[in-house]
Scaffold this active site. Structure first.
Site, PDB file in Angstrom:
ATOM      1  N   ASP A 159     -32.490 -28.015  28.712  1.00 43.93           N
ATOM      2  CA  ASP A 159     -33.175 -28.555  29.893  1.00 43.93           C
ATOM      3  C   ASP A 159     -32.305 -28.372  31.142  1.00 43.93           C
ATOM      4  O   ASP A 159     -32.778 -27.984  32.206  1.00 43.93           O
ATOM      5  CB  ASP A 159     -33.580 -30.023  29.690  1.00 43.93           C
ATOM      6  CG  ASP A 159     -32.519 -30.850  28.985  1.00 43.93           C
ATOM      7  OD1 ASP A 159     -31.490 -30.292  28.564  1.00 43.93           O
ATOM      8  OD2 ASP A 159     -32.713 -32.079  28.863  1.00 43.93           O
ATOM      9  N   TYR A 209     -41.120 -20.454  15.344  1.00 43.54           N
ATOM     10  CA  TYR A 209     -41.968 -19.265  15.224  1.00 43.54           C
ATOM     11  C   TYR A 209     -42.055 -18.741  13.793  1.00 43.54           C
ATOM     12  O   TYR A 209     -42.698 -17.729  13.555  1.00 43.54           O
ATOM     13  CB  TYR A 209     -41.429 -18.139  16.123  1.00 43.54           C
ATOM     14  CG  TYR A 209     -41.794 -18.295  17.566  1.00 43.54           C
ATOM     15  CD1 TYR A 209     -41.368 -19.400  18.289  1.00 43.54           C
ATOM     16  CD2 TYR A 209     -42.562 -17.344  18.223  1.00 43.54           C
ATOM     17  CE1 TYR A 209     -41.692 -19.550  19.617  1.00 43.54           C
ATOM     18  CE2 TYR A 209     -42.892 -17.487  19.552  1.00 43.54           C
ATOM     19  CZ  TYR A 209     -42.450 -18.584  20.248  1.00 43.54           C
ATOM     20  OH  TYR A 209     -42.781 -18.721  21.570  1.00 43.54           O
ATOM     21  N   LYS A 262     -30.505 -27.792  22.180  1.00 44.27           N
ATOM     22  CA  LYS A 262     -30.783 -29.230  22.348  1.00 44.27           C
ATOM     23  C   LYS A 262     -30.184 -29.923  21.121  1.00 44.27           C
ATOM     24  O   LYS A 262     -30.886 -30.594  20.342  1.00 44.27           O
ATOM     25  CB  LYS A 262     -32.304 -29.436  22.453  1.00 44.27           C
ATOM     26  CG  LYS A 262     -32.715 -30.778  22.986  1.00 44.27           C
ATOM     27  CD  LYS A 262     -32.558 -30.907  24.483  1.00 44.27           C
ATOM     28  CE  LYS A 262     -32.951 -32.294  24.948  1.00 44.27           C
ATOM     29  NZ  LYS A 262     -32.662 -32.545  26.352  1.00 44.27           N
ATOM     30  N   ASP A 307     -38.124 -17.421  24.268  1.00 47.72           N
ATOM     31  CA  ASP A 307     -39.429 -17.009  24.775  1.00 47.72           C
ATOM     32  C   ASP A 307     -39.663 -17.611  26.161  1.00 47.72           C
ATOM     33  O   ASP A 307     -40.035 -16.921  27.116  1.00 47.72           O
ATOM     34  CB  ASP A 307     -40.503 -17.505  23.795  1.00 47.72           C
ATOM     35  CG  ASP A 307     -41.859 -16.891  24.061  1.00 47.72           C
ATOM     36  OD1 ASP A 307     -41.935 -15.947  24.859  1.00 47.72           O
ATOM     37  OD2 ASP A 307     -42.840 -17.369  23.469  1.00 47.72           O
TER      38      ASP A 307
END
Ligand code: NAD
Length: 374
Positions: A244, A144, A211, A268
């Site tokens: 995930d 972002y 991740k 988000d």
């Protein structure tokens, strides 16, 4: 719509017992359903906490039309002066190169921590009961940050050349590129914020989502910094879960999660997932907090599909106002707003279409005002 409002628009400034406003707050109605839910929230906050002077300012398409600027200096200046602001959602047109005003506000004011509490609400039937999760999202870095290279642009071409030269990396010539910076300094402050929040709010565990296996230099740094930063954890446990895997665990058994600590993009996405767990976006408030300023806003967007019809659920915006009252030290008023929202939801007679009812935005706000404990 811009310009100082308070006493000049929307019904005037309420005062505290001493006859002077106790708090000055910048109000940005936003666009889409923003003005509808902002007006509803203002009515509830005025009823719960007389003594707020509202300084109304524009941002987004409204500001562009009136001032030729998406984020006018008058709006930023007002927030810098009042230090506390509440805003409705602002539309970011997709794929136009139009910079998100929401992201710009967070970066300009260095509002580095987003806090989004999600709890099961009375009278809102959902698959899981007993959900009580606070998402803490890093708000200024990651994908972002706005480091964008448009496909085919001279900048993208130069970036491709440089990547080939310094690292032997090959990026396709027709690729657009977004960079994902995550810094030690940016991570340290959000980790400290998360632990301070958890300790102050008697939370037992922080779950960090990442991740790191795939992105060791960005997500890996976020994880290592959180683990290694020598701060006082108190009794708060820190665990980490691959992002995930975290999504799967959240939809199967959200009850085991307490505080989630996430980099910007995952934060988000997971905030919306958590909203879905407890009944939808119309219910979830949020705060953007920095060292100097605080800006409160619902998690939801401008909902163009229902804008202008008076049917948007104002509860997310009203609860964002409740968080703002708590921030201002108005603890009794904040409790009163939350209790009144719970009462209206539990009774179930007045509710908007997203919760299966047919009441208007204004009717829900009126019912909440009528339910405020005296
Ligand atoms: P959205 O949150 O606006 O809407 C998603 C769905 O939820 C829609 O079906 C909508 O009708 C519903 N919904 C949202 N809020 C609701 C409410 N209060 N009551 C009842 N239903 C509600 O998400 P989107 O459609 O992806 O985004 C629309 C625009 O909002 C985009 O331009 C996006 O960039 C912007 N946005 C702004 C913010 C912000 O201002 N902080 C946040 C998210 C999205």
């Amino acid at each position: 719509m811009s310009g100082a409002v308070g006493s000049t628009a929307g019904g005037g400034t309420k005062t505290g017992r001493e006859g002077v406003p106790r708090h000055r707050v910048t109000l940005i109605p936003g666009d889409g359903i923003g003005p509808e839910v902002a007006s509803a929230a203002r009515g509830v906050l005025d009823a719960a906490c007389p003594g707020i002077e509202w300084i109304e300012r524009a941002a987004g398409s409204v500001a562009l039309a009136e001032h030729g600027d998406l984020l006018p200096e008058a709006t930023l200046g007002s927030i810098r002066e009042t230090r506390v602001a509440i805003k409705g959602p602002i539309t970011t047109p997709v794929g136009t190169g139009f910079r998100s005003v929401n992201v710009a506000l967070r970066q300009e004011l260095d509002l580095f921590a987003a806090v989004r509490p999600t709890r099961s609400l009375p009278g809102v039937p959902t698959r899981h009961r007993g959900v009580d999760i606070v998402v803490i999202r890093e708000n200024t870095e990651d994908l972002y940050q706005g480091i964008e290279f448009a496909a085919g642009s001279p900048q993208a071409e130069a970036l491709r050349d440089e990547l080939r030269r310094i690292a032997g990396l090959d990026v396709r010539p027709d690729a657009g590129v977004t960079l994902k910076p995550i810094s030690v300094a940016g991570t340290r402050r959000i980790v400290r914020f998360a632990f301070e929040y958890a300790k102050a709010n008697r939370r037992a565990r922080i779950t960090l989502g990442h991740k790191a296996g795939i992105m060791p230099t960005s997500d890996g740094l976020f994880l290592r910094t959180a683990r290694e930063d020598p701060i006082d954890h108190g009794d708060v446990e820190l665990e980490d879960v691959q992002i995930d895997h975290l999504t799967a665990q959240l939809v199967r058994g959200p009850g085991r999660f307490d505080v989630l600590l996430l980099p910007n993009l995952y934060g988000d996405i997971i905030s919306d997932l958590c909203a879905g767990l407890v009944g939808g976006l119309g219910l979830i408030p949020g705060a953007n907090i920095g060292w100097e300023y605080a800006l409160f806003e619902p998690v939801h967007g401008s909902a163009p599909d229902i804008a202008g019809r008076g049917v948007a659920n104002p509860i997310a915006m009203i609860l964002s106002g409740g968080m703002m009252l708590r921030h201002l030290g108005e603890l009794r008023a904040a409790d009163a707003v939350e209790t009144a929202v719970d009462t209206v939801l539990r009774e179930g007679a007045v509710r908007t279409a997203d919760l299966g009812g047919s009441s208007s935005t204004g009717a829900v706000a009126d019912a909440i005002v009528a339910s405020l404990p005296s």
